[in-house]
Design a protein around this motif. Structure first.
Motif, PDB file in Angstrom:
ATOM      1  N   SER A 187       0.838  -1.201   0.000  1.00  0.00           N
ATOM      2  CA  SER A 187       0.000   0.000   0.000  1.00  0.00           C
ATOM      3  C   SER A 187       0.871   1.248   0.000  1.00  0.00           C
ATOM      4  N   VAL A 188       0.557   2.173  -0.898  1.00  0.00           N
ATOM      5  CA  VAL A 188       1.385   3.362  -1.090  1.00  0.00           C
ATOM      6  C   VAL A 188       0.504   4.608  -1.117  1.00  0.00           C
ATOM      7  N   PRO A 189       0.776   5.620  -0.292  1.00  0.00           N
ATOM      8  CA  PRO A 189       0.018   6.875  -0.376  1.00  0.00           C
ATOM      9  C   PRO A 189       0.469   7.683  -1.591  1.00  0.00           C
ATOM     10  N   VAL A 190      -0.476   8.378  -2.217  1.00  0.00           N
ATOM     11  CA  VAL A 190      -0.132   9.232  -3.363  1.00  0.00           C
ATOM     12  C   VAL A 190      -0.703  10.626  -3.132  1.00  0.00           C
ATOM     13  N   LYS A 191      -0.041  11.619  -3.701  1.00  0.00           N
ATOM     14  CA  LYS A 191      -0.459  13.011  -3.501  1.00  0.00           C
ATOM     15  C   LYS A 191      -1.392  13.521  -4.584  1.00  0.00           C
ATOM     16  N   ASN A 192      -1.393  12.851  -5.740  1.00  0.00           N
ATOM     17  CA  ASN A 192      -2.234  13.292  -6.851  1.00  0.00           C
ATOM     18  C   ASN A 192      -2.945  12.095  -7.476  1.00  0.00           C
ATOM     19  N   ILE A 193      -4.246  12.216  -7.691  1.00  0.00           N
ATOM     20  CA  ILE A 193      -5.014  11.141  -8.304  1.00  0.00           C
ATOM     21  C   ILE A 193      -4.486  10.827  -9.691  1.00  0.00           C
ATOM     22  N   GLU A 194      -4.184  11.874 -10.450  1.00  0.00           N
ATOM     23  CA  GLU A 194      -3.785  11.659 -11.840  1.00  0.00           C
ATOM     24  C   GLU A 194      -2.452  10.916 -11.984  1.00  0.00           C
ATOM     25  N   ASP A 195      -1.693  10.833 -10.907  1.00  0.00           N
ATOM     26  CA  ASP A 195      -0.415  10.100 -10.978  1.00  0.00           C
ATOM     27  C   ASP A 195      -0.626   8.610 -11.194  1.00  0.00           C
ATOM     28  N   LYS A 196      -1.745   8.056 -10.713  1.00  0.00           N
ATOM     29  CA  LYS A 196      -1.940   6.603 -10.763  1.00  0.00           C
ATOM     30  C   LYS A 196      -3.242   6.160 -11.416  1.00  0.00           C
ATOM     31  N   ILE A 197      -4.190   7.070 -11.614  1.00  0.00           N
ATOM     32  CA  ILE A 197      -5.510   6.651 -12.067  1.00  0.00           C
ATOM     33  C   ILE A 197      -5.473   5.929 -13.416  1.00  0.00           C
ATOM     34  N   SER A 198      -4.541   6.282 -14.278  1.00  0.00           N
ATOM     35  CA  SER A 198      -4.449   5.643 -15.598  1.00  0.00           C
ATOM     36  C   SER A 198      -3.711   4.318 -15.557  1.00  0.00           C
ATOM     37  N   GLU A 199      -3.082   4.003 -14.431  1.00  0.00           N
ATOM     38  CA  GLU A 199      -2.237   2.815 -14.350  1.00  0.00           C
ATOM     39  C   GLU A 199      -2.932   1.616 -13.716  1.00  0.00           C
ATOM     40  N   VAL A 200      -3.946   1.863 -12.877  1.00  0.00           N
ATOM     41  CA  VAL A 200      -4.492   0.781 -12.057  1.00  0.00           C
ATOM     42  C   VAL A 200      -5.618   0.037 -12.768  1.00  0.00           C
ATOM     43  N   ASP A 201      -5.926  -1.156 -12.255  1.00  0.00           N
ATOM     44  CA  ASP A 201      -7.000  -1.975 -12.811  1.00  0.00           C
ATOM     45  C   ASP A 201      -8.361  -1.618 -12.223  1.00  0.00           C
ATOM     46  N   ILE A 202      -8.382  -1.241 -10.944  1.00  0.00           N
ATOM     47  CA  ILE A 202      -9.630  -0.911 -10.256  1.00  0.00           C
ATOM     48  C   ILE A 202      -9.483   0.447  -9.584  1.00  0.00           C
ATOM     49  N   ILE A 203     -10.496   1.290  -9.741  1.00  0.00           N
ATOM     50  CA  ILE A 203     -10.552   2.587  -9.063  1.00  0.00           C
ATOM     51  C   ILE A 203     -11.760   2.558  -8.143  1.00  0.00           C
ATOM     52  N   SER A 204     -11.542   2.741  -6.865  1.00  0.00           N
ATOM     53  CA  SER A 204     -12.646   2.773  -5.905  1.00  0.00           C
ATOM     54  C   SER A 204     -12.662   4.148  -5.247  1.00  0.00           C
ATOM     55  N   SER A 205     -13.827   4.775  -5.236  1.00  0.00           N
ATOM     56  CA  SER A 205     -13.926   6.133  -4.695  1.00  0.00           C
ATOM     57  C   SER A 205     -15.028   6.198  -3.656  1.00  0.00           C
ATOM     58  N   ALA A 206     -14.681   6.692  -2.471  1.00  0.00           N
ATOM     59  CA  ALA A 206     -15.648   6.835  -1.381  1.00  0.00           C
ATOM     60  C   ALA A 206     -15.396   8.177  -0.701  1.00  0.00           C
ATOM     61  N   THR A 207     -15.965   9.227  -1.265  1.00  0.00           N
ATOM     62  CA  THR A 207     -15.733  10.574  -0.750  1.00  0.00           C
ATOM     63  C   THR A 207     -17.051  11.330  -0.659  1.00  0.00           C
ATOM     64  N   LEU A 208     -17.004  12.445   0.023  1.00  0.00           N
ATOM     65  CA  LEU A 208     -18.141  13.369   0.054  1.00  0.00           C
ATOM     66  C   LEU A 208     -17.835  14.598  -0.795  1.00  0.00           C
ATOM     67  N   SER A 209     -16.988  14.417  -1.797  1.00  0.00           N
ATOM     68  CA  SER A 209     -16.592  15.531  -2.650  1.00  0.00           C
ATOM     69  C   SER A 209     -17.801  16.114  -3.376  1.00  0.00           C
ATOM     70  N   PRO A 210     -17.917  17.450  -3.418  1.00  0.00           N
ATOM     71  CA  PRO A 210     -19.033  18.073  -4.142  1.00  0.00           C
ATOM     72  C   PRO A 210     -18.832  18.078  -5.654  1.00  0.00           C
ATOM     73  N   LYS A 211     -17.623  17.742  -6.117  1.00  0.00           N
ATOM     74  CA  LYS A 211     -17.369  17.739  -7.561  1.00  0.00           C
ATOM     75  C   LYS A 211     -16.607  16.468  -7.952  1.00  0.00           C
ATOM     76  N   PRO A 212     -16.677  16.073  -9.224  1.00  0.00           N
ATOM     77  CA  PRO A 212     -16.063  14.811  -9.661  1.00  0.00           C
ATOM     78  C   PRO A 212     -14.560  14.762  -9.428  1.00  0.00           C
ATOM     79  N   LEU A 213     -14.111  13.593  -8.989  1.00  0.00           N
ATOM     80  CA  LEU A 213     -12.690  13.322  -8.812  1.00  0.00           C
ATOM     81  C   LEU A 213     -12.193  12.292  -9.822  1.00  0.00           C
ATOM     82  N   VAL A 214     -13.090  11.440 -10.300  1.00  0.00           N
ATOM     83  CA  VAL A 214     -12.746  10.445 -11.321  1.00  0.00           C
ATOM     84  C   VAL A 214     -13.092  11.051 -12.673  1.00  0.00           C
ATOM     85  N   LEU A 215     -12.071  11.452 -13.405  1.00  0.00           N
ATOM     86  CA  LEU A 215     -12.259  12.150 -14.674  1.00  0.00           C
ATOM     87  C   LEU A 215     -12.047  11.186 -15.838  1.00  0.00           C
TER      88      LEU A 215
END
Length: 319
Positions: free
Chosen positions: A182-210
């Motif tokens: 398990s590795v912490p990351v500072k930016n979503i875009e650094d890894k979002i294109s590399e992984v097989d599964i993206i799981s998002s559980a936030t209360l963000s008012p705007k989209p984070l998965v682009l």
């Protein structure tokens, strides 16, 4: 009068085997026995914090077997009180007599059943060879979602992103004993294109998965954005994906991730491929190709709560 059992978060935390719970959910989504009315969803003002809170009432019955109702509040600003946003109680009933068999603390029950439902969906929708996961969010659900997904896929690498990087580090520390890195990351875009599964559980008012970052073969699992005017994924993500929901009953009506694209004409109801009832009964199929992007939206369902309550009640009583 029989004693009403009190089943604590501690017991639930210590007695969860995710693959067992996933299989219990699969069985109950397949059996067509549980009656679930539309849940009550009430937003109410919280002027002191300048943010609405939400009250959810979620009943379900398995006739002549068991029944229950969950009473939950969601308060997005609870972080400042060092409390989870979800608070609640589950009342587990004898469906024949109507008597209360147990009261379960709903915080852990909710995160466990939510994570197990996402893993159940992943078993139909993610590629079987999926090895990497990006977890977006560092709330109570994050560790559970990671563990649940890893119970149905051979995950080797997990990346964790949160608005507070220190929290992402703490999540990774909690997972040090698991069979994946398990590795912490500072930016979503650094890894979002590399992984097989993206799981998002936030209360963000705007989209984070682009959608511009999504690649062929990925699976997107969305469990935040529980209000009609909030969403975790943008229109492009919807356009690029095959869309699935936990249930049509709630999935098409309660979350902006589905409702807003429907209202904008980006998505049509008939384009939603299936819900968990159809997947678990083989009425409809999940992933059909290795290049497809699958998109699962979960808003929660009272069947999941009753199934989880029954699971923990049996463990508690050694039935």
């Amino acid at each position: 009068m029989n004693e009403i059992l009190q089943i604590s978060d501690t017991f639930i935390e210590q007695n969860t085997v995710f693959l067992e719970l996933v299989n219990e959910l699969k069985k109950m989504f397949s059996c067509n026995e549980i009656i679930v009315p539309m849940r009550h969803h009430h937003d109410f003002p919280n002027p002191e914090l300048k943010s609405d809170s939400t009250l959810l009432l979620m009943p379900a019955w398995n006739p002549s077997k068991n029944a229950g109702v969950k009473i939950v509040t969601v308060s997005p600003e609870n972080g400042q009180f060092n409390m989870p946003s979800i608070q609640g109680t589950y009342i587990y009933l004898d469906a024949i007599k109507g008597s209360i068999k147990a009261i379960l603390e709903a915080k852990s029950l909710t995160v466990k059943r939510t994570a197990a439902a996402s893993a159940l969906a992943s078993s139909f929708l993610s590629r079987k060879d999926s090895k990497s996961l990006l977890m977006i969010g560092t709330g109570a659900l994050s560790v559970n979602l990671i563990k649940a997904h890893a119970s149905v896929r051979a995950i080797e690498k997990v990346y964790v992103w949160g608005r507070n990087y220190e929290k992402a580090i703490r999540i990774c520390d909690q997972l040090k004993g698991e069979n994946y890195i398990s590795v912490p990351v500072k930016n979503i875009e650094d890894k979002i294109s590399e992984v097989d599964i993206i799981s998002s559980a936030t209360l963000s008012p705007k989209p984070l998965v682009l959608g511009k970052y999504l690649k062929e073969g990925q699976h997107v699992d969305l469990v935040g954005a529980y209000k009609k005017d909030t969403r975790e994924a943008d229109d492009e993500a919807v356009k690029k994906s095959s869309i699935y929901v936990d249930t049509y009953q709630g999935g098409l009506k309660e979350s902006g991730d589905i409702l807003i694209p429907l209202q904008r004409g980006i998505l049509k109801e008939e384009e939603v491929k299936a819900d968990l009832f159809e997947l678990c009964t083989d009425k409809k199929e999940g992933r059909v190709s290795s290049s497809e992007i699958t998109f699962f939206k979960s808003v929660g369902h009272a069947l999941e709560d009753l199934t989880a309550a029954n699971y923990y009640y049996k463990k508690y009583t050694n039935e």
